[in-house]
Design an enzyme around this catalytic site. Structure first.
Site, PDB file in Angstrom:
ATOM      1  N   ASN A 142       0.841  -1.189   0.000  1.00  0.00           N
ATOM      2  CA  ASN A 142       0.000   0.000   0.000  1.00  0.00           C
ATOM      3  C   ASN A 142       0.880   1.244   0.000  1.00  0.00           C
ATOM      4  O   ASN A 142       1.989   1.243   0.533  1.00  0.00           O
ATOM      5  CB  ASN A 142      -0.992   0.000   1.161  1.00  0.00           C
ATOM      6  CG  ASN A 142      -0.363  -0.078   2.537  1.00  0.00           C
ATOM      7  OD1 ASN A 142       0.534  -0.876   2.778  1.00  0.00           O
ATOM      8  ND2 ASN A 142      -0.846   0.742   3.453  1.00  0.00           N
ATOM      9  N   VAL A 143       0.389   2.285  -0.661  1.00  0.00           N
ATOM     10  CA  VAL A 143       1.101   3.551  -0.779  1.00  0.00           C
ATOM     11  C   VAL A 143       0.114   4.652  -0.391  1.00  0.00           C
ATOM     12  O   VAL A 143      -0.871   4.879  -1.087  1.00  0.00           O
ATOM     13  CB  VAL A 143       1.621   3.784  -2.216  1.00  0.00           C
ATOM     14  CG1 VAL A 143       2.355   5.111  -2.318  1.00  0.00           C
ATOM     15  CG2 VAL A 143       2.514   2.632  -2.660  1.00  0.00           C
ATOM     16  N   GLU A 144       0.393   5.302   0.744  1.00  0.00           N
ATOM     17  CA  GLU A 144      -0.482   6.367   1.220  1.00  0.00           C
ATOM     18  C   GLU A 144      -0.045   7.716   0.668  1.00  0.00           C
ATOM     19  O   GLU A 144       1.040   7.853   0.099  1.00  0.00           O
ATOM     20  CB  GLU A 144      -0.479   6.397   2.749  1.00  0.00           C
ATOM     21  CG  GLU A 144      -1.081   5.148   3.352  1.00  0.00           C
ATOM     22  CD  GLU A 144      -1.115   5.151   4.866  1.00  0.00           C
ATOM     23  OE1 GLU A 144      -1.784   4.267   5.417  1.00  0.00           O
ATOM     24  OE2 GLU A 144      -0.482   6.023   5.509  1.00  0.00           O
ATOM     25  N   SER A 187      -3.015  13.442   0.689  1.00  0.00           N
ATOM     26  CA  SER A 187      -4.364  13.593   0.160  1.00  0.00           C
ATOM     27  C   SER A 187      -4.942  12.180   0.104  1.00  0.00           C
ATOM     28  O   SER A 187      -4.726  11.441  -0.855  1.00  0.00           O
ATOM     29  CB  SER A 187      -4.313  14.226  -1.232  1.00  0.00           C
ATOM     30  OG  SER A 187      -5.598  14.289  -1.787  1.00  0.00           O
ATOM     31  N   TYR A 188      -5.626  11.768   1.169  1.00  0.00           N
ATOM     32  CA  TYR A 188      -5.997  10.369   1.380  1.00  0.00           C
ATOM     33  C   TYR A 188      -6.650   9.680   0.182  1.00  0.00           C
ATOM     34  O   TYR A 188      -6.436   8.499  -0.036  1.00  0.00           O
ATOM     35  CB  TYR A 188      -6.901  10.225   2.606  1.00  0.00           C
ATOM     36  CG  TYR A 188      -6.216  10.560   3.907  1.00  0.00           C
ATOM     37  CD1 TYR A 188      -4.859  10.345   4.098  1.00  0.00           C
ATOM     38  CD2 TYR A 188      -6.928  11.118   4.962  1.00  0.00           C
ATOM     39  CE1 TYR A 188      -4.228  10.659   5.285  1.00  0.00           C
ATOM     40  CE2 TYR A 188      -6.315  11.430   6.159  1.00  0.00           C
ATOM     41  CZ  TYR A 188      -4.960  11.200   6.317  1.00  0.00           C
ATOM     42  OH  TYR A 188      -4.349  11.507   7.501  1.00  0.00           O
ATOM     43  N   GLU A 246      -3.096  -4.704  -3.058  1.00  0.00           N
ATOM     44  CA  GLU A 246      -3.638  -5.596  -4.077  1.00  0.00           C
ATOM     45  C   GLU A 246      -3.614  -4.933  -5.451  1.00  0.00           C
ATOM     46  O   GLU A 246      -3.184  -5.521  -6.444  1.00  0.00           O
ATOM     47  CB  GLU A 246      -5.079  -6.009  -3.742  1.00  0.00           C
ATOM     48  CG  GLU A 246      -5.227  -6.735  -2.428  1.00  0.00           C
ATOM     49  CD  GLU A 246      -5.541  -5.808  -1.258  1.00  0.00           C
ATOM     50  OE1 GLU A 246      -4.867  -4.772  -1.073  1.00  0.00           O
ATOM     51  OE2 GLU A 246      -6.478  -6.138  -0.503  1.00  0.00           O
ATOM     52  N   CYS A 258     -10.546  -4.591   0.216  1.00  0.00           N
ATOM     53  CA  CYS A 258     -11.597  -3.579   0.174  1.00  0.00           C
ATOM     54  C   CYS A 258     -12.427  -3.739  -1.110  1.00  0.00           C
ATOM     55  O   CYS A 258     -12.069  -4.499  -2.008  1.00  0.00           O
ATOM     56  CB  CYS A 258     -10.992  -2.177   0.257  1.00  0.00           C
ATOM     57  SG  CYS A 258     -10.180  -1.620  -1.266  1.00  0.00           S
ATOM     58  N   CYS A 298     -10.547  -2.975  -4.431  1.00  0.00           N
ATOM     59  CA  CYS A 298      -9.634  -4.060  -4.804  1.00  0.00           C
ATOM     60  C   CYS A 298     -10.406  -5.274  -5.308  1.00  0.00           C
ATOM     61  O   CYS A 298      -9.992  -5.925  -6.265  1.00  0.00           O
ATOM     62  CB  CYS A 298      -8.735  -4.437  -3.629  1.00  0.00           C
ATOM     63  SG  CYS A 298      -7.486  -3.174  -3.295  1.00  0.00           S
TER      64      CYS A 298
END
Length: 137
Positions: free
Chosen positions: A49-51, A54-55, A62, A93, A96
């Site tokens: 995962n890459v946060e 800016s959410y 995935e 989620c 995904c």
């Protein structure tokens, strides 16, 4: 339905997903997730995962793994393994699930964690009545 991966292959995917989680960029949630995808030709791709500050611009492990496979010219997904650093397994989620369905409508989806719990399902069970390419024809 594609052939389910052998137990040894599944363990390899689980190790790859856990290793991918260590590469995650998760400064906001501290929730590092890794994924490994097995393509129908046997190729394996990983993602984390890459946060983003800016959410809405974040990307899940995935989808990172699947997009890496697509960028390499592979589009037939047979299995996804997701690792989360939790006591209980966490399913992908909704976004995904939709992407998994796009490239592997009969894919096996396995979620593992630091505890003993695991989720071993299919994308069809996780996303019943999915909208896909066939709906556009």
């Amino acid at each position: 339905m594609p052939a389910s991966p052998a137990a040894a292959t599944l363990r390899k995917l689980e190790r790859a997903a856990k290793a991918a989680a260590k590469k995650a960029y998760a400064p906001y949630s501290q929730f590092t997730v890794g994924a490994a995808v097995l393509m129908s030709n046997g190729d394996v791709f990983t993602g984390c995962n890459v946060e983003n500050a800016s959410y809405g611009l974040c990307n899940c492990a995935e989808r990172t793994a699947i997009f890496s496979a697509v960028a390499a010219g592979k589009k037939q997904l047979s299995c996804v393994v997701v690792y989360t650093p939790t006591a209980r397994a966490t399913a992908p989620c909704g976004a995904c699930r939709q992407v998994i369905h796009e490239f592997g409508p009969t894919a096996r989806v396995v979620s593992v964690c630091d505890g003993k719990e695991r989720i071993d399902s299919t994308i069809a069970a996780l996303l019943p009545g999915a909208f896909g390419p066939a709906d556009l024809s």
